[in-house]
Motif scaffolding. Structure first.
Motif, short mmCIF file in Angstrom:
data_model
loop_
_atom_site.label_atom_id
_atom_site.label_comp_id
_atom_site.label_asym_id
_atom_site.label_seq_id
_atom_site.Cartn_x
_atom_site.Cartn_y
_atom_site.Cartn_z
N GLN A 146 6.31 1.64 4.13
CA GLN A 146 6.11 1.92 2.71
C GLN A 146 6.96 0.96 1.90
O GLN A 146 8.18 0.88 2.10
CB GLN A 146 6.47 3.37 2.35
N ILE A 147 6.32 0.22 1.01
CA ILE A 147 7.03 -0.72 0.14
C ILE A 147 6.90 -0.21 -1.30
O ILE A 147 5.79 -0.09 -1.83
CB ILE A 147 6.45 -2.14 0.26
N ASP A 148 8.03 0.11 -1.90
CA ASP A 148 8.07 0.54 -3.29
C ASP A 148 8.41 -0.67 -4.15
O ASP A 148 9.42 -1.35 -3.91
CB ASP A 148 9.12 1.64 -3.50
N GLN A 160 7.79 -2.85 -8.22
CA GLN A 160 7.47 -2.81 -9.65
C GLN A 160 6.50 -3.94 -9.95
O GLN A 160 6.74 -5.09 -9.59
CB GLN A 160 8.75 -2.98 -10.48
N ASN A 174 11.56 -2.97 -4.68
CA ASN A 174 12.69 -2.07 -4.91
C ASN A 174 13.22 -1.47 -3.61
O ASN A 174 14.44 -1.34 -3.42
CB ASN A 174 12.28 -0.94 -5.86
N ASN A 207 10.67 1.44 3.18
CA ASN A 207 10.94 2.63 4.00
C ASN A 207 12.20 3.36 3.54
O ASN A 207 13.01 3.83 4.35
CB ASN A 207 11.04 2.26 5.49
N ARG A 221 1.43 1.48 1.22
CA ARG A 221 1.64 2.09 2.55
C ARG A 221 0.62 1.51 3.51
O ARG A 221 -0.57 1.40 3.21
CB ARG A 221 1.48 3.62 2.48
N SER A 228 3.50 1.94 -4.99
CA SER A 228 3.88 2.13 -3.58
C SER A 228 2.75 1.67 -2.70
O SER A 228 1.59 2.09 -2.86
CB SER A 228 4.21 3.59 -3.29
N ALA A 249 5.39 1.35 -11.56
CA ALA A 249 5.87 1.61 -10.20
C ALA A 249 4.66 1.72 -9.27
O ALA A 249 3.71 2.44 -9.55
CB ALA A 249 6.69 2.88 -10.16
#
Length: 452
Positions: free
Chosen positions: A436-438, A440, A411, A414, A449, A447, A445
């Motif tokens: 930081q990769i957000d 799904q 999604n 950073n 890091r 995250s 959800a």
């Protein structure tokens, strides 16, 4: 399709003499067993490294080579069935799918090297081609739609590696879905003919010596046969063989673009049905051929090409054996109205274009492959019908260490929103010290890091 159908009205004859009774199944076994082979597969698996050696201090202190786990070689044993005189063989994917070397041994002790030319983990089917094979004995494929509960059946395979073994029983059930163990998820024939480890990929035949199905798994708590075994129907095997001969590198099943659910008593009552039957359409993709044909969410599909369906897996099976390129007739219930709708059998479309991108050495996760989500990606990776965005097709070695997995939908990186694969490459080129990769993952959800 290379399938030999046995007439539904085949005559059942009572043995007329003591000599016929004493023979038992011997003539059938003598005829069929040469087409059942033993398969020896070598699988090389990378061992796990000690996590301490991910730290540069330990690598520098002990040396880069210290602590790296050596690859482990595993030997897999299973069975297979010859389907043609020129060396096409069917087995289970879990037997040969990850193999680096495959050796096939026939009953007359001939040995062949083999290559998997078409395999599918979900259906647990693999089609192999034997090298330099000709004039081999093979089994005819019976039309498995004509198989009936109560028929006599024989299972032939190599259980526990003791050598070719024959066990007998009956067909215990049809249209079994969601009950098999192992990799397979689909539609099965159930038998009580004893099936044990090593029987995987072996033959389930009828009293005429024709192939009913491929033994794939058992339902057990002890690890041995408890009289509940499952076989992949011959009709699906025939479609895999057809596509393998056509040169397909992966199995292509008609895309329905729908999500469905089993009809329960409560749902049937809410829809005014007297009996719970069929599959309720719970979601449709905008490009679904069912939607194009006029079906809607809430409609009930009771038959595909005249065959009753009572689960999404059964509906998928019926469309799969019909193959891509034609049409299937779906019987639909909408309220009190019942009609028949012709649906095009299409391959999952690649709309929008996948734009598959492999990250290069200028990024912090070289080797990772990402692509845009489209119906083809949804099918291949088991994503939700409404999923959009950019998906991880291969995390690569560095992405896997960072915690990324196949099927993750990215999604943001950073804080920058990701809409296309090129956005991932841009965001991971010369990023900040912290990343930081957000994403799904399976509807949740997540995250990730990590520091550079």
């Amino acid at each position: 399709m290379l399938m030999s159908a046995v007439p539904a009205t085949a005559e059942t004859r009572v043995p007329e003499s003591q000599s016929e009774i004493s023979l038992g199944f011997a003539p059938v076994v003598k005829q069929a067993s040469p087409a059942v082979v033993n398969i020896y597969a070598k699988i090389v698996r990378q061992g796990r490294s000690n996590p301490l050696f991910a730290d540069p201090f330990f690598r520098d202190f002990f040396g880069n080579g210290f602590g790296n786990a050596r690859p482990r070689v595993q030997n897999s044993l299973g069975s297979g069935v010859i389907l043609s005189d020129d060396g096409y063989v069917v087995s289970n994917y879990h037997v040969v799918g990850a193999a680096t070397e495959i050796r096939v041994v026939t009953t007359d002790r001939r040995e062949f090297s083999a290559t998997v030319i078409l395999g599918d983990k979900e259906s647990d089917i693999a089609i192999l081609r034997l090298d330099e094979a000709e004039d081999l004995p093979f089994l005819k494929l019976r039309d498995s739609d004509h198989v009936e509960v109560g028929e006599l059946a024989l299972a032939i395979g190599n259980p526990f590696g003791v050598g070719q073994t024959v066990s007998s029983g009956i067909i215990s059930g049809l249209a079994r879905t969601g009950t098999a163990t192992g990799n397979a998820r689909g539609y099965f024939i159930q038998t009580d003919a004893p099936i044990n480890p090593g029987n995987s990929g072996g033959a389930l035949i009828d009293v005429n010596g024709d192939l009913i199905g491929i033994n794939t798994s058992i339902l057990t708590r002890s690890g041995g046969s408890n009289g509940i075994g499952f076989a992949i129907p011959a009709n699906l095997v025939a479609e895999y063989l057809h596509q393998a001969r056509a040169g397909n590198e992966r199995f292509i099943s008609p895309w329905a673009g729908m999500a469905g659910q089993h009809m329960s008593v409560d749902i049937a009552e809410s829809l005014g049905m007297t009996l719970p039957q069929g599959v309720v359409i719970s979601d449709l993709h905008p490009l679904s051929p069912l939607g194009e044909a006029g079906l809607q969410v809430g409609d009930v599909v009771t038959h595909v090409d005249g065959k009753e369906v009572n689960s999404p897996a059964e509906m998928k099976f019926r469309m799969s054996i019909a193959g891509v390129g034609g049409t299937s007739a779906l019987t639909r219930l909408r309220g009190s109205d019942k009609d028949e709708v012709n649906v095009a059998l299409i391959q999952a479309p690649q709309i929008p274009a996948a734009e598959e991108t492999k990250l290069d050495d200028q990024t912090v996760l070289p080797g990772m492959v990402v692509a845009r989500v489209n119906p083809d990606m949804i099918t291949r990776l088991g994503l939700g019908l409404s999923q959009t965005g950019v998906v991880v097709v291969d995390p690569g070695p560095f992405g896997a260490r960072a915690g990324l997995r196949l099927g993750d939908v990215v999604n943001a990186i950073n804080g920058a929103t990701i809409q296309r694969p090129a956005d991932v490459a841009e965001a991971l080129t010369d990023p900040a010290r912290r990343v930081q990769i957000d994403l799904q993952r399976g509807g949740r959800a997540v995250s990730l890091r990590f520091r550079l």
